[in-house]
Structure formats: structure tokens, C-alpha cells
Design a protein around this motif. Sequence first.
Motif, PDB file in Angstrom:
ATOM      1  N   LEU A   1       0.832  -1.205   0.000  1.00 59.10           N
ATOM      2  CA  LEU A   1       0.000   0.000   0.000  1.00 59.10           C
ATOM      3  C   LEU A   1       0.870   1.260   0.000  1.00 59.10           C
ATOM      4  CD1 LEU A   1      -2.667   1.549   0.281  1.00 59.10           C
ATOM      5  CD2 LEU A   1      -2.548   1.141   2.752  1.00 59.10           C
ATOM      6  N   LYS A   2       1.892   1.290   0.849  1.00 57.43           N
ATOM      7  CA  LYS A   2       2.775   2.460   0.909  1.00 57.43           C
ATOM      8  C   LYS A   2       3.471   2.701  -0.433  1.00 57.43           C
ATOM      9  CE  LYS A   2       3.730   1.952   5.859  1.00 57.43           C
ATOM     10  NZ  LYS A   2       4.758   1.624   6.871  1.00 57.43           N
ATOM     11  N   LEU A   3       3.940   1.631  -1.052  1.00 58.26           N
ATOM     12  CA  LEU A   3       4.604   1.769  -2.348  1.00 58.26           C
ATOM     13  C   LEU A   3       3.630   2.279  -3.412  1.00 58.26           C
ATOM     14  CD1 LEU A   3       6.911  -1.379  -2.577  1.00 58.26           C
ATOM     15  CD2 LEU A   3       7.638   1.016  -2.648  1.00 58.26           C
TER      16      LEU A   3
ATOM     17  N   LEU B   1      12.914   5.574   1.926  1.00 53.62           N
ATOM     18  CA  LEU B   1      11.860   4.685   1.456  1.00 53.62           C
ATOM     19  C   LEU B   1      12.067   3.277   2.012  1.00 53.62           C
ATOM     20  CD1 LEU B   1       9.414   3.963  -0.237  1.00 53.62           C
ATOM     21  CD2 LEU B   1      10.898   3.813  -2.248  1.00 53.62           C
ATOM     22  N   GLN B   2      13.298   2.841   2.097  1.00 47.04           N
ATOM     23  CA  GLN B   2      13.599   1.533   2.676  1.00 47.04           C
ATOM     24  C   GLN B   2      13.099   1.449   4.115  1.00 47.04           C
ATOM     25  OE1 GLN B   2      17.824   0.847   2.272  1.00 47.04           O
ATOM     26  NE2 GLN B   2      17.793   1.155   0.055  1.00 47.04           N
ATOM     27  N   LYS B   3      13.326   2.518   4.894  1.00 45.86           N
ATOM     28  CA  LYS B   3      12.849   2.542   6.277  1.00 45.86           C
ATOM     29  C   LYS B   3      11.316   2.476   6.326  1.00 45.86           C
ATOM     30  CE  LYS B   3      16.665   5.430   8.009  1.00 45.86           C
ATOM     31  NZ  LYS B   3      16.997   6.737   8.620  1.00 45.86           N
ATOM     32  N   ALA B   4      10.670   3.177   5.392  1.00 45.84           N
ATOM     33  CA  ALA B   4       9.206   3.254   5.407  1.00 45.84           C
ATOM     34  C   ALA B   4       8.558   1.912   5.126  1.00 45.84           C
ATOM     35  CB  ALA B   4       8.724   4.292   4.389  1.00 45.84           C
TER      36      ALA B   4
ATOM     37  N   LEU C   1       0.969   4.145  -2.948  1.00 44.63           N
ATOM     38  CA  LEU C   1       0.665   5.556  -2.688  1.00 44.63           C
ATOM     39  C   LEU C   1       1.800   6.450  -3.183  1.00 44.63           C
ATOM     40  CD1 LEU C   1      -0.907   5.341   0.894  1.00 44.63           C
ATOM     41  CD2 LEU C   1      -2.080   5.495  -1.304  1.00 44.63           C
ATOM     42  N   LEU C   2       3.039   6.027  -2.941  1.00 43.50           N
ATOM     43  CA  LEU C   2       4.186   6.789  -3.446  1.00 43.50           C
ATOM     44  C   LEU C   2       4.265   6.742  -4.960  1.00 43.50           C
ATOM     45  CD1 LEU C   2       6.880   5.882  -0.803  1.00 43.50           C
ATOM     46  CD2 LEU C   2       6.152   8.201  -1.397  1.00 43.50           C
ATOM     47  N   ALA C   3       3.874   5.622  -5.548  1.00 47.65           N
ATOM     48  CA  ALA C   3       3.873   5.502  -7.007  1.00 47.65           C
ATOM     49  C   ALA C   3       2.922   6.515  -7.630  1.00 47.65           C
ATOM     50  CB  ALA C   3       3.478   4.085  -7.413  1.00 47.65           C
ATOM     51  N   HIS C   4       1.761   6.706  -7.004  1.00 49.91           N
ATOM     52  CA  HIS C   4       0.819   7.719  -7.487  1.00 49.91           C
ATOM     53  C   HIS C   4       1.364   9.128  -7.254  1.00 49.91           C
ATOM     54  CE1 HIS C   4      -2.568   5.312  -8.746  1.00 49.91           C
ATOM     55  NE2 HIS C   4      -2.605   4.659  -7.599  1.00 49.91           N
ATOM     56  N   LEU C   5       1.908   9.339  -6.069  1.00 46.88           N
ATOM     57  CA  LEU C   5       2.403  10.672  -5.719  1.00 46.88           C
ATOM     58  C   LEU C   5       3.506  11.122  -6.673  1.00 46.88           C
ATOM     59  CD1 LEU C   5       2.201  12.966  -3.573  1.00 46.88           C
ATOM     60  CD2 LEU C   5       4.060  11.806  -2.359  1.00 46.88           C
TER      61      LEU C   5
END
Length: 371
Positions: A44-46, A70-73, A48-52
Motif C-alpha cells: 500500500l505504501k509503495l 523509502l527503505q525505512k518506510a 501511494l508513493l507511485a501515485h504521488l
Amino acid sequence: MDKDTLLSSFGKWISPINFDLLREQVESLKLDYYTKKLTTESYLKLMLLAHLDEWDSLHEMSDALVDEELQKAVGFQSISVSQLSRRNNEIPSDVLASLFFDLVGHIKTFHTDFKTTMPLHIIDSTTIPLNIRKYQWAEFRKTKAGLKVHLRLVMMDKHTTYPDQLTMTGAKEHDRGQLEVLVDNPNAIYVFDRGYLDYKRFDLMTDDGYFFVSRVKKNTVTRDICEFDAGDEKNILSDKMVWLGTPQKRAENAFRIVEVKDDRGKILRLITNRFDISPKEVSEMYRSRWAIELFFKWLKQHVKIKTFYGVSETAVENQIYTALIVYCLHVLIQLETGSKSKVLQISRWLKRLVWKPSYQWVRRLKNRTVP
């Protein structure tokens, strides 16, 4: 969730997501039982960042993991394209849909005016063309494929609009068939275009206490019952109570037709079942329909919707739901900070400050004045 993520603008941005709800569904459906790295939450986080950042492909998503923040997230340092593709096809779209609707509920309770006003619910659809060779499940012509998103946009005020209901169908599905799903709250005024013209549906809405403003086609037959004072507004040409349709095939209820001239000089015939507002208010309500056109424009230009990371129906639906989650997260930070910044500006600042301390992003939003 990672402590460092919570201190970042990204962590602040995604904090309204109900991760407890997500984990309950993951546990119930056993979505992460055989997953070593790319959990549903990390996926999900990836996304959301892909859209952003409007990443073009799963390859770009994989390459983005060179970023240590991003690795930490997400909790890992690298991921293969094949793993990304597999998860994109495996995670049920209902899981992401539930997160979207949960955010919608958060927006509704957050907005202090929600219970004291009758908001506009604007209904329309947009068609997303697809390659027939890759997306055969979405075929609607011999040489074309496509998906249609039927959506309801809530307009609380000129600064705050958000999607709160949708259905996805094949591109050949007619818009009228979705009104039954999208019209469900009598404490709102529904605004839609002439593609939804349906005498029977208009009668049902009126009988059930639902108010609407729409537009009738040029060849729609009407018979005058009486005429009201159109007032002094130069763009209001007439205001009448009418019967809709021919004597052989007509609506059972009487409706109101307001003829107005738009900014380009074009004459529009607007229909409504509200007789307690001025013709100017009827005109302004219909003009507000433009908000959903702007929303669809944002959807197609500022998140990844025109092209998809997978070809399955599930992968496409997941990408659409995560795009809507992105928009809702922007609206929530807008409401929380009292910012008058547009969603596009909120997104631009977030891109620049995504791994910076959240106070830098929030401070900029709060200091933003109305342009």
C-alpha cells in the motif's frame, strides 16, 4: 509503523489510514502468510508513493528503493518486479476499497459543516481506455477495451470536494443504470448531466424525497403547467412548472424547467424537483457540476490512471482505489490544517518534502493564503 516514517511528511500524510482495519483484513484473509518482505501494508505504501511521484512502471517502483528513507518506510531494501506484480494481482481490491470508504467516513466526521448543510452530490462517469490485447476482460468493441468509473463527488464548499461512492463497470455500461447505487442519501442534492435522463428514475427520486438538478436534451418534450417570475438575472430566460414527456409516455410528477444562458451564450434547459429555491440557485447548482470534471482531470493527469502496473481486473481496480486514497489523504490534511491550498499544490509540496520532518510541510500548508 516505522518511527522514522511517523516523523516525516509521508508519515503524517498516511496517518489517517486505518492500519488496524488493514491488519484485521490481512489476518482474516491470510494475505501475508507466505510473504517475507512485501506485506500488504508495504505494498500500500509503495502504491501511494507511485501515485504521488507518478512512477511509470513496476521497474521504476523497484528502482525507487535505492532511497534509504523509502527503505525505512517499507521495511526492506529491495524488491523484484515479479514480486511487485504478484502482489498487485493477489491483494483483493475489496481490501483497498474498505480503506478508501473508511477515509471517506473520516472526512465526513471531520468536516464541521457536514451535519448543518445539504451538500451537493455530483454524479458522473469517466471512461478509461484500455488495450484490447492486454485487457480482454474489459472488451466493449471488437477493437477496443475500456473501464468506466461511475463516481459521486461530494461538494461541501468551493474548497472541499471529495469522492465518497463509486462503481466500476465495463465501458459499454450506460450511466443511468448506476443511479440506483449512487443515489442513497435524501439529505443531499444530486447534480448530474443529461446522460442520466430517465423519467421513471426522476419519478422514483421525487416520490422517495430525493432532490436533483439535471439537464434535459434538446428534443425532450415538455408541456407547460405554469410560469414563475424569472427575476432580474439576465442569464435566466424562463422558469416553468411542466409535465415531462408525451401524453403516451411521460413522468407522473410535475417538474421545474429553468432555461439559462451560459457564459458562451448557449441555452441550457435545467430540470429539478425543487420549487423552493431561486432560478439562479438552480443554475449555480448545475454549474457546480464542473467540479467533477476537474476531479476526473486531476485523476488522469496527476496520479497513475492512464496506464496500469498490471493487466488483471484486480490490479486495475487496486490502482484506482489507491489513487482515490491519495486524494482523500490530501483532503484530510487540507481539513486538518485549515489550508485553502488546492489539492494539486498540497501534492506538489508533499513531493518536495516527503521525507522531511512533517512540521515543514504542515507549516507551509497553514501559512498558505487564498490566491
